[in-house]
Design an enzyme around this catalytic site. Structure first.
Site, PDB file in Angstrom:
ATOM      1  N   THR A 136       0.832  -1.193   0.000  1.00 20.43           N
ATOM      2  CA  THR A 136       0.000   0.000   0.000  1.00 20.43           C
ATOM      3  C   THR A 136       0.876   1.257   0.000  1.00 20.43           C
ATOM      4  O   THR A 136       2.103   1.165  -0.129  1.00 20.43           O
ATOM      5  CB  THR A 136      -1.051  -0.057   1.147  1.00 20.43           C
ATOM      6  N   LYS A 156       3.565   1.453  -3.742  1.00 20.45           N
ATOM      7  CA  LYS A 156       3.002   0.721  -4.883  1.00 20.45           C
ATOM      8  C   LYS A 156       3.848   0.831  -6.157  1.00 20.45           C
ATOM      9  O   LYS A 156       3.801  -0.053  -6.999  1.00 20.45           O
ATOM     10  CB  LYS A 156       1.579   1.194  -5.167  1.00 20.45           C
ATOM     11  N   ASN A 185       0.009  -3.820  -6.182  1.00 23.49           N
ATOM     12  CA  ASN A 185      -0.488  -3.924  -4.805  1.00 23.49           C
ATOM     13  C   ASN A 185      -0.430  -5.358  -4.276  1.00 23.49           C
ATOM     14  O   ASN A 185      -0.816  -5.610  -3.143  1.00 23.49           O
ATOM     15  CB  ASN A 185      -1.919  -3.358  -4.675  1.00 23.49           C
ATOM     16  N   GLY A 228      -2.945   7.906  -7.258  1.00 25.63           N
ATOM     17  CA  GLY A 228      -2.850   6.464  -7.475  1.00 25.63           C
ATOM     18  C   GLY A 228      -4.205   5.806  -7.701  1.00 25.63           C
ATOM     19  O   GLY A 228      -4.355   4.982  -8.615  1.00 25.63           O
ATOM     20  N   ARG A 268      -7.368  19.152  -9.118  1.00 27.03           N
ATOM     21  CA  ARG A 268      -6.901  20.461  -8.655  1.00 27.03           C
ATOM     22  C   ARG A 268      -5.645  20.885  -9.434  1.00 27.03           C
ATOM     23  O   ARG A 268      -5.557  22.008  -9.920  1.00 27.03           O
ATOM     24  CB  ARG A 268      -6.609  20.360  -7.149  1.00 27.03           C
ATOM     25  N   LEU A 287     -14.636   6.406  -3.559  1.00 27.94           N
ATOM     26  CA  LEU A 287     -13.764   5.287  -3.178  1.00 27.94           C
ATOM     27  C   LEU A 287     -13.479   5.265  -1.680  1.00 27.94           C
ATOM     28  O   LEU A 287     -12.920   4.309  -1.160  1.00 27.94           O
ATOM     29  CB  LEU A 287     -12.457   5.308  -3.985  1.00 27.94           C
ATOM     30  N   TYR A 299     -14.300   4.641   2.182  1.00 29.14           N
ATOM     31  CA  TYR A 299     -15.221   3.742   2.887  1.00 29.14           C
ATOM     32  C   TYR A 299     -15.392   4.127   4.353  1.00 29.14           C
ATOM     33  O   TYR A 299     -16.178   3.512   5.069  1.00 29.14           O
ATOM     34  CB  TYR A 299     -14.766   2.274   2.760  1.00 29.14           C
ATOM     35  N   GLY A 335     -16.696   2.997  -1.169  1.00 31.69           N
ATOM     36  CA  GLY A 335     -15.485   2.239  -1.508  1.00 31.69           C
ATOM     37  C   GLY A 335     -15.302   0.931  -0.752  1.00 31.69           C
ATOM     38  O   GLY A 335     -14.280   0.256  -0.931  1.00 31.69           O
TER      39      GLY A 335
HETATM   40  P1  ATR Z   1      -4.077   8.227  -3.786  1.00 28.81           P
HETATM   41  O1  ATR Z   1      -2.879   7.383  -4.120  1.00 28.81           O
HETATM   42  O2  ATR Z   1      -4.826   7.736  -2.567  1.00 28.81           O
HETATM   43  O3  ATR Z   1      -4.977   8.452  -4.943  1.00 28.81           O
HETATM   44  P2  ATR Z   1      -2.582  10.653  -4.028  1.00 28.81           P
HETATM   45  O4  ATR Z   1      -1.760  10.003  -5.068  1.00 28.81           O
HETATM   46  O5  ATR Z   1      -1.864  11.415  -2.959  1.00 28.81           O
HETATM   47  O6  ATR Z   1      -3.505   9.622  -3.269  1.00 28.81           O
HETATM   48  O7  ATR Z   1      -3.653  11.609  -4.744  1.00 28.81           O
HETATM   49  C1  ATR Z   1      -4.502  12.392  -4.021  1.00 28.81           C
HETATM   50  C2  ATR Z   1      -5.471  13.099  -4.978  1.00 28.81           C
HETATM   51  O8  ATR Z   1      -6.328  13.916  -4.181  1.00 28.81           O
HETATM   52  C3  ATR Z   1      -4.799  14.038  -5.968  1.00 28.81           C
HETATM   53  O9  ATR Z   1      -5.558  14.054  -7.152  1.00 28.81           O
HETATM   54  C4  ATR Z   1      -4.891  15.377  -5.248  1.00 28.81           C
HETATM   55  O10 ATR Z   1      -4.898  16.501  -6.087  1.00 28.81           O
HETATM   56  P3  ATR Z   1      -3.510  17.198  -6.571  1.00 28.81           P
HETATM   57  O11 ATR Z   1      -3.033  16.361  -7.711  1.00 28.81           O
HETATM   58  O12 ATR Z   1      -3.923  18.562  -6.954  1.00 28.81           O
HETATM   59  O13 ATR Z   1      -2.602  17.167  -5.374  1.00 28.81           O
HETATM   60  C5  ATR Z   1      -6.234  15.263  -4.607  1.00 28.81           C
HETATM   61  N1  ATR Z   1      -6.338  16.147  -3.445  1.00 28.81           N
HETATM   62  C6  ATR Z   1      -5.758  15.986  -2.238  1.00 28.81           C
HETATM   63  N2  ATR Z   1      -6.086  17.001  -1.429  1.00 28.81           N
HETATM   64  C7  ATR Z   1      -6.891  17.837  -2.138  1.00 28.81           C
HETATM   65  C8  ATR Z   1      -7.595  19.044  -1.862  1.00 28.81           C
HETATM   66  N3  ATR Z   1      -7.523  19.634  -0.651  1.00 28.81           N
HETATM   67  N4  ATR Z   1      -8.325  19.605  -2.829  1.00 28.81           N
HETATM   68  C9  ATR Z   1      -8.428  19.033  -4.050  1.00 28.81           C
HETATM   69  N5  ATR Z   1      -7.808  17.874  -4.386  1.00 28.81           N
HETATM   70  C10 ATR Z   1      -7.048  17.282  -3.440  1.00 28.81           C
END
Ligand code: ATR
Length: 284
Positions: free
Chosen positions: A66, A70, A91, A133, A155, A226, A228, A249
Protein backbone atom coordinates in the site's frame (compact mmCIF):
# COMPACT_ATOMS: atom_id res chain seq x y z
CA UNK A 1 -3.48 -22.17 15.76
CA UNK A 2 -0.09 -21.02 14.55
CA UNK A 3 2.36 -23.90 14.16
CA UNK A 4 5.51 -24.79 12.24
CA UNK A 5 3.56 -25.12 8.97
CA UNK A 6 1.71 -21.80 9.16
CA UNK A 7 2.23 -19.79 5.98
CA UNK A 8 2.99 -16.11 6.36
CA UNK A 9 1.35 -13.35 4.32
CA UNK A 10 1.35 -9.62 4.98
CA UNK A 11 1.05 -6.01 4.00
CA UNK A 12 3.75 -3.35 3.73
CA UNK A 13 2.90 0.33 3.93
CA UNK A 14 3.41 3.46 5.99
CA UNK A 15 1.24 4.48 7.79
CA UNK A 16 -0.53 1.19 8.30
CA UNK A 17 -2.27 1.42 11.68
CA UNK A 18 -5.82 1.71 10.28
CA UNK A 19 -5.60 -1.06 7.68
CA UNK A 20 -8.51 -3.50 7.34
CA UNK A 21 -6.46 -5.98 5.28
CA UNK A 22 -5.44 -8.27 8.20
CA UNK A 23 -9.11 -8.54 9.21
CA UNK A 24 -10.20 -9.39 5.65
CA UNK A 25 -7.45 -11.92 4.90
CA UNK A 26 -7.52 -13.65 8.27
CA UNK A 27 -11.33 -13.94 8.01
CA UNK A 28 -11.01 -15.62 4.58
CA UNK A 29 -8.24 -17.93 5.86
CA UNK A 30 -10.43 -18.88 8.78
CA UNK A 31 -13.47 -19.49 6.52
CA UNK A 32 -11.49 -21.93 4.33
CA UNK A 33 -9.48 -23.40 7.27
CA UNK A 34 -6.22 -22.41 5.58
CA UNK A 35 -3.15 -22.54 7.84
CA UNK A 36 -2.28 -18.92 7.07
CA UNK A 37 -1.57 -15.78 9.03
CA UNK A 38 -1.60 -12.27 7.55
CA UNK A 39 0.19 -9.46 9.38
CA UNK A 40 0.90 -5.74 8.80
CA UNK A 41 4.49 -4.51 8.40
CA UNK A 42 5.09 -0.80 8.88
CA UNK A 43 8.12 -0.27 6.68
CA UNK A 44 10.52 2.66 6.92
CA UNK A 45 9.96 4.91 3.87
CA UNK A 46 13.60 4.48 2.80
CA UNK A 47 13.90 0.74 3.48
CA UNK A 48 11.46 -0.82 1.01
CA UNK A 49 14.25 -2.80 -0.72
CA UNK A 50 15.47 -4.26 2.58
CA UNK A 51 11.90 -5.07 3.63
CA UNK A 52 10.90 -6.84 0.40
CA UNK A 53 14.18 -8.76 0.11
CA UNK A 54 14.12 -9.65 3.80
CA UNK A 55 10.54 -10.95 3.61
CA UNK A 56 11.36 -12.98 0.49
CA UNK A 57 14.34 -14.48 2.33
CA UNK A 58 12.05 -15.23 5.28
CA UNK A 59 9.77 -17.40 3.14
CA UNK A 60 6.78 -15.04 3.11
CA UNK A 61 4.27 -16.41 0.54
CA UNK A 62 2.65 -13.16 -0.54
CA UNK A 63 2.44 -9.46 0.19
CA UNK A 64 0.04 -6.63 -0.33
CA UNK A 65 1.60 -3.26 -1.01
CA UNK A 66 0.00 0.00 0.00
CA UNK A 67 0.87 3.71 0.07
CA UNK A 68 3.62 4.86 -0.46
CA UNK A 69 5.25 1.75 -1.95
CA UNK A 70 3.00 0.72 -4.88
CA UNK A 71 5.47 2.05 -7.44
CA UNK A 72 8.61 1.65 -5.34
CA UNK A 73 8.35 -2.18 -5.18
CA UNK A 74 8.48 -2.54 -8.97
CA UNK A 75 12.29 -2.97 -9.17
CA UNK A 76 12.18 -5.82 -6.63
CA UNK A 77 9.83 -8.01 -8.66
CA UNK A 78 11.17 -10.91 -10.65
CA UNK A 79 8.25 -10.52 -13.06
CA UNK A 80 5.31 -8.13 -13.42
CA UNK A 81 1.85 -8.98 -14.73
CA UNK A 82 1.12 -7.19 -18.02
CA UNK A 83 -1.76 -5.09 -16.68
CA UNK A 84 0.16 -4.05 -13.55
CA UNK A 85 2.98 -2.95 -15.86
CA UNK A 86 0.61 -0.73 -17.86
CA UNK A 87 -0.95 0.68 -14.69
CA UNK A 88 2.52 1.34 -13.26
CA UNK A 89 1.56 0.29 -9.73
CA UNK A 90 1.59 -2.99 -7.83
CA UNK A 91 -0.49 -3.92 -4.80
CA UNK A 92 0.11 -7.69 -4.70
CA UNK A 93 3.26 -9.82 -4.71
CA UNK A 94 3.14 -13.60 -5.08
CA UNK A 95 6.13 -15.70 -4.16
CA UNK A 96 7.50 -18.02 -6.87
CA UNK A 97 10.68 -20.10 -6.99
CA UNK A 98 12.39 -17.26 -8.87
CA UNK A 99 11.18 -14.35 -6.73
CA UNK A 100 8.07 -12.17 -6.40
CA UNK A 101 5.61 -11.71 -9.26
CA UNK A 102 3.78 -8.36 -9.07
CA UNK A 103 0.07 -7.82 -9.75
CA UNK A 104 -2.46 -5.02 -9.42
CA UNK A 105 -5.86 -6.01 -8.03
CA UNK A 106 -7.14 -2.43 -7.50
CA UNK A 107 -8.47 -2.24 -11.06
CA UNK A 108 -10.36 -5.53 -10.98
CA UNK A 109 -11.35 -4.93 -7.36
CA UNK A 110 -13.16 -1.77 -8.44
CA UNK A 111 -14.59 -3.60 -11.44
CA UNK A 112 -16.03 -6.43 -9.30
CA UNK A 113 -17.41 -3.87 -6.83
CA UNK A 114 -19.15 -1.90 -9.61
CA UNK A 115 -20.54 -5.08 -11.19
CA UNK A 116 -21.94 -6.15 -7.83
CA UNK A 117 -23.75 -2.79 -7.64
CA UNK A 118 -25.06 -3.13 -11.23
CA UNK A 119 -22.93 -0.20 -12.42
CA UNK A 120 -21.49 -0.69 -15.90
CA UNK A 121 -18.70 1.30 -17.52
CA UNK A 122 -19.11 0.25 -21.15
CA UNK A 123 -20.45 3.11 -23.29
CA UNK A 124 -20.81 5.46 -20.30
CA UNK A 125 -19.51 9.00 -19.80
CA UNK A 126 -17.24 9.08 -16.75
CA UNK A 127 -15.85 11.86 -14.59
CA UNK A 128 -12.88 10.80 -12.45
CA UNK A 129 -12.20 13.28 -9.64
CA UNK A 130 -8.51 13.23 -8.68
CA UNK A 131 -5.37 12.16 -10.50
CA UNK A 132 -3.42 10.20 -7.86
CA UNK A 133 -2.85 6.46 -7.48
CA UNK A 134 -6.52 5.54 -7.01
CA UNK A 135 -7.50 7.68 -10.01
CA UNK A 136 -4.90 5.89 -12.11
CA UNK A 137 -6.46 2.48 -11.41
CA UNK A 138 -9.94 3.93 -12.03
CA UNK A 139 -8.94 5.51 -15.34
CA UNK A 140 -7.30 2.29 -16.47
CA UNK A 141 -10.50 0.35 -15.70
CA UNK A 142 -12.72 2.87 -17.53
CA UNK A 143 -10.43 2.78 -20.56
CA UNK A 144 -10.22 -1.03 -20.60
CA UNK A 145 -13.99 -1.39 -20.22
CA UNK A 146 -14.57 1.01 -23.11
CA UNK A 147 -16.21 4.00 -21.50
CA UNK A 148 -17.65 6.38 -24.11
CA UNK A 149 -15.74 9.38 -22.71
CA UNK A 150 -13.61 10.14 -19.64
CA UNK A 151 -12.80 13.46 -17.96
CA UNK A 152 -10.03 13.61 -15.34
CA UNK A 153 -10.96 16.46 -13.01
CA UNK A 154 -8.08 17.50 -10.76
CA UNK A 155 -6.90 20.46 -8.66
CA UNK A 156 -3.46 20.28 -10.28
CA UNK A 157 -4.09 20.22 -14.02
CA UNK A 158 -0.54 19.01 -14.77
CA UNK A 159 -1.26 15.76 -12.90
CA UNK A 160 -4.50 15.30 -14.86
CA UNK A 161 -2.50 15.86 -18.07
CA UNK A 162 0.08 13.27 -17.02
CA UNK A 163 -2.61 10.70 -16.26
CA UNK A 164 -4.31 11.28 -19.62
CA UNK A 165 -0.98 10.93 -21.44
CA UNK A 166 -0.11 7.71 -19.62
CA UNK A 167 -3.55 6.14 -20.26
CA UNK A 168 -3.41 7.09 -23.94
CA UNK A 169 -0.13 5.19 -24.29
CA UNK A 170 -2.05 1.95 -23.67
CA UNK A 171 -5.44 2.99 -25.08
CA UNK A 172 -4.80 5.18 -28.10
CA UNK A 173 -7.91 6.72 -29.64
CA UNK A 174 -9.67 6.88 -26.27
CA UNK A 175 -11.89 9.93 -25.68
CA UNK A 176 -10.15 11.11 -22.48
CA UNK A 177 -9.55 14.70 -21.35
CA UNK A 178 -7.92 16.53 -18.44
CA UNK A 179 -9.89 19.33 -16.75
CA UNK A 180 -9.03 21.64 -13.85
CA UNK A 181 -11.24 20.96 -10.83
CA UNK A 182 -12.54 24.55 -10.79
CA UNK A 183 -13.63 24.21 -14.42
CA UNK A 184 -16.27 21.51 -13.78
CA UNK A 185 -18.95 23.79 -15.24
CA UNK A 186 -17.23 23.33 -18.60
CA UNK A 187 -18.13 19.63 -18.69
CA UNK A 188 -20.33 18.75 -21.68
CA UNK A 189 -24.00 18.37 -20.83
CA UNK A 190 -24.40 14.61 -20.23
CA UNK A 191 -25.60 12.13 -17.63
CA UNK A 192 -22.32 11.28 -15.96
CA UNK A 193 -20.98 8.56 -13.72
CA UNK A 194 -18.69 10.45 -11.28
CA UNK A 195 -15.99 8.49 -9.44
CA UNK A 196 -14.46 10.40 -6.51
CA UNK A 197 -10.90 9.17 -5.84
CA UNK A 198 -9.38 11.86 -3.57
CA UNK A 199 -9.14 11.64 0.23
CA UNK A 200 -11.45 14.67 0.65
CA UNK A 201 -14.30 13.80 3.05
CA UNK A 202 -12.44 10.93 4.70
CA UNK A 203 -12.65 10.49 8.47
CA UNK A 204 -12.12 12.68 10.51
CA UNK A 205 -12.82 15.46 7.97
CA UNK A 206 -16.27 14.11 7.15
CA UNK A 207 -17.83 17.50 6.39
CA UNK A 208 -15.38 18.23 3.57
CA UNK A 209 -16.57 17.80 0.01
CA UNK A 210 -14.50 18.19 -3.15
CA UNK A 211 -17.38 19.89 -5.06
CA UNK A 212 -20.18 21.66 -3.20
CA UNK A 213 -22.02 23.29 -6.11
CA UNK A 214 -25.46 21.68 -6.59
CA UNK A 215 -25.35 22.15 -10.36
CA UNK A 216 -22.57 19.54 -10.57
CA UNK A 217 -24.75 16.85 -8.97
CA UNK A 218 -27.71 17.57 -11.24
CA UNK A 219 -25.74 16.16 -14.19
CA UNK A 220 -24.97 12.82 -12.53
CA UNK A 221 -26.68 9.47 -12.83
CA UNK A 222 -24.24 7.56 -10.61
CA UNK A 223 -21.82 8.78 -7.90
CA UNK A 224 -19.07 6.49 -6.62
CA UNK A 225 -16.80 7.50 -3.75
CA UNK A 226 -13.76 5.29 -3.18
CA UNK A 227 -13.75 6.34 0.49
CA UNK A 228 -15.22 3.74 2.89
CA UNK A 229 -14.83 5.63 6.15
CA UNK A 230 -17.37 7.16 6.49
CA UNK A 231 -19.60 4.84 4.44
CA UNK A 232 -21.55 7.86 3.24
CA UNK A 233 -19.35 10.86 2.49
CA UNK A 234 -20.63 14.42 2.02
CA UNK A 235 -20.10 13.83 -1.71
CA UNK A 236 -22.47 10.83 -1.69
CA UNK A 237 -24.98 12.57 0.60
CA UNK A 238 -25.22 15.47 -1.79
CA UNK A 239 -25.56 13.17 -4.81
CA UNK A 240 -28.41 11.31 -3.05
CA UNK A 241 -30.31 14.58 -2.67
CA UNK A 242 -30.55 14.66 -6.47
CA UNK A 243 -31.70 11.02 -6.71
CA UNK A 244 -28.33 9.91 -8.01
CA UNK A 245 -27.48 6.24 -7.48
CA UNK A 246 -24.56 6.07 -5.01
CA UNK A 247 -21.97 3.57 -3.86
CA UNK A 248 -18.98 3.75 -1.50
CA UNK A 249 -15.49 2.24 -1.51
CA UNK A 250 -16.08 -0.64 0.90
CA UNK A 251 -16.70 -3.33 -1.73
CA UNK A 252 -13.66 -2.19 -3.72
CA UNK A 253 -11.56 -2.49 -0.57
CA UNK A 254 -12.82 -6.01 0.09
CA UNK A 255 -12.69 -7.19 -3.54
CA UNK A 256 -9.10 -6.01 -4.11
CA UNK A 257 -8.10 -8.05 -1.04
CA UNK A 258 -10.16 -11.06 -2.16
CA UNK A 259 -8.53 -10.95 -5.61
CA UNK A 260 -5.06 -10.97 -3.99
CA UNK A 261 -6.09 -13.99 -1.94
CA UNK A 262 -7.39 -15.71 -5.09
CA UNK A 263 -4.05 -15.08 -6.83
CA UNK A 264 -2.08 -16.46 -3.89
CA UNK A 265 -4.20 -19.57 -3.36
CA UNK A 266 -5.40 -20.15 -6.93
CA UNK A 267 -9.04 -20.43 -5.81
CA UNK A 268 -12.34 -18.63 -6.45
CA UNK A 269 -13.75 -17.09 -3.33
CA UNK A 270 -17.48 -17.28 -2.79
CA UNK A 271 -19.34 -13.94 -3.02
CA UNK A 272 -21.10 -14.76 0.24
CA UNK A 273 -17.70 -14.45 2.01
CA UNK A 274 -17.35 -10.95 0.50
CA UNK A 275 -20.81 -9.95 1.72
CA UNK A 276 -20.14 -11.38 5.18
CA UNK A 277 -16.86 -9.43 5.44
CA UNK A 278 -18.52 -6.17 4.27
CA UNK A 279 -21.28 -6.61 6.87
CA UNK A 280 -18.79 -7.30 9.63
CA UNK A 281 -16.80 -4.15 8.75
CA UNK A 282 -20.03 -2.08 8.64
CA UNK A 283 -21.17 -3.39 12.04
CA UNK A 284 -17.82 -3.06 13.82
P1 ATR B 1 -4.08 8.23 -3.79
O1 ATR B 1 -2.88 7.38 -4.12
O2 ATR B 1 -4.83 7.74 -2.57
O3 ATR B 1 -4.98 8.45 -4.94
P2 ATR B 1 -2.58 10.65 -4.03
O4 ATR B 1 -1.76 10.00 -5.07
O5 ATR B 1 -1.86 11.42 -2.96
O6 ATR B 1 -3.50 9.62 -3.27
O7 ATR B 1 -3.65 11.61 -4.74
C1 ATR B 1 -4.50 12.39 -4.02
C2 ATR B 1 -5.47 13.10 -4.98
O8 ATR B 1 -6.33 13.92 -4.18
C3 ATR B 1 -4.80 14.04 -5.97
O9 ATR B 1 -5.56 14.05 -7.15
C4 ATR B 1 -4.89 15.38 -5.25
O10 ATR B 1 -4.90 16.50 -6.09
P3 ATR B 1 -3.51 17.20 -6.57
O11 ATR B 1 -3.03 16.36 -7.71
O12 ATR B 1 -3.92 18.56 -6.95
O13 ATR B 1 -2.60 17.17 -5.37
C5 ATR B 1 -6.23 15.26 -4.61
N1 ATR B 1 -6.34 16.15 -3.45
C6 ATR B 1 -5.76 15.99 -2.24
N2 ATR B 1 -6.09 17.00 -1.43
C7 ATR B 1 -6.89 17.84 -2.14
C8 ATR B 1 -7.59 19.04 -1.86
N3 ATR B 1 -7.52 19.63 -0.65
N4 ATR B 1 -8.33 19.60 -2.83
C9 ATR B 1 -8.43 19.03 -4.05
N5 ATR B 1 -7.81 17.87 -4.39
C10 ATR B 1 -7.05 17.28 -3.44
Amino acid sequence: MINGKTQLYGLIGNPIEHTKSPFIHNTVANYYSHNIIYVPFKVDKYKVKEAVEGLLASNIQGLNITVPFKEKVIPYCYKIDKEAKHIGAINTLKRTNDGFVGYNTDVNGLHRALISEDIKIYGEDIIIIGAGGAAKATAYLCAREKAHSIYILNRTIEKANELVTSIKKTFSGLDIHPLALDDYLMLPNKRWIAIQTTPIGMHPNVKDNIITDNSFYKQLKVAVDLIYNPLETSFLKKAKKYNVKTTNGLKMLVYQAILSYEIWQNIDIDDKVVIEICNRIINK
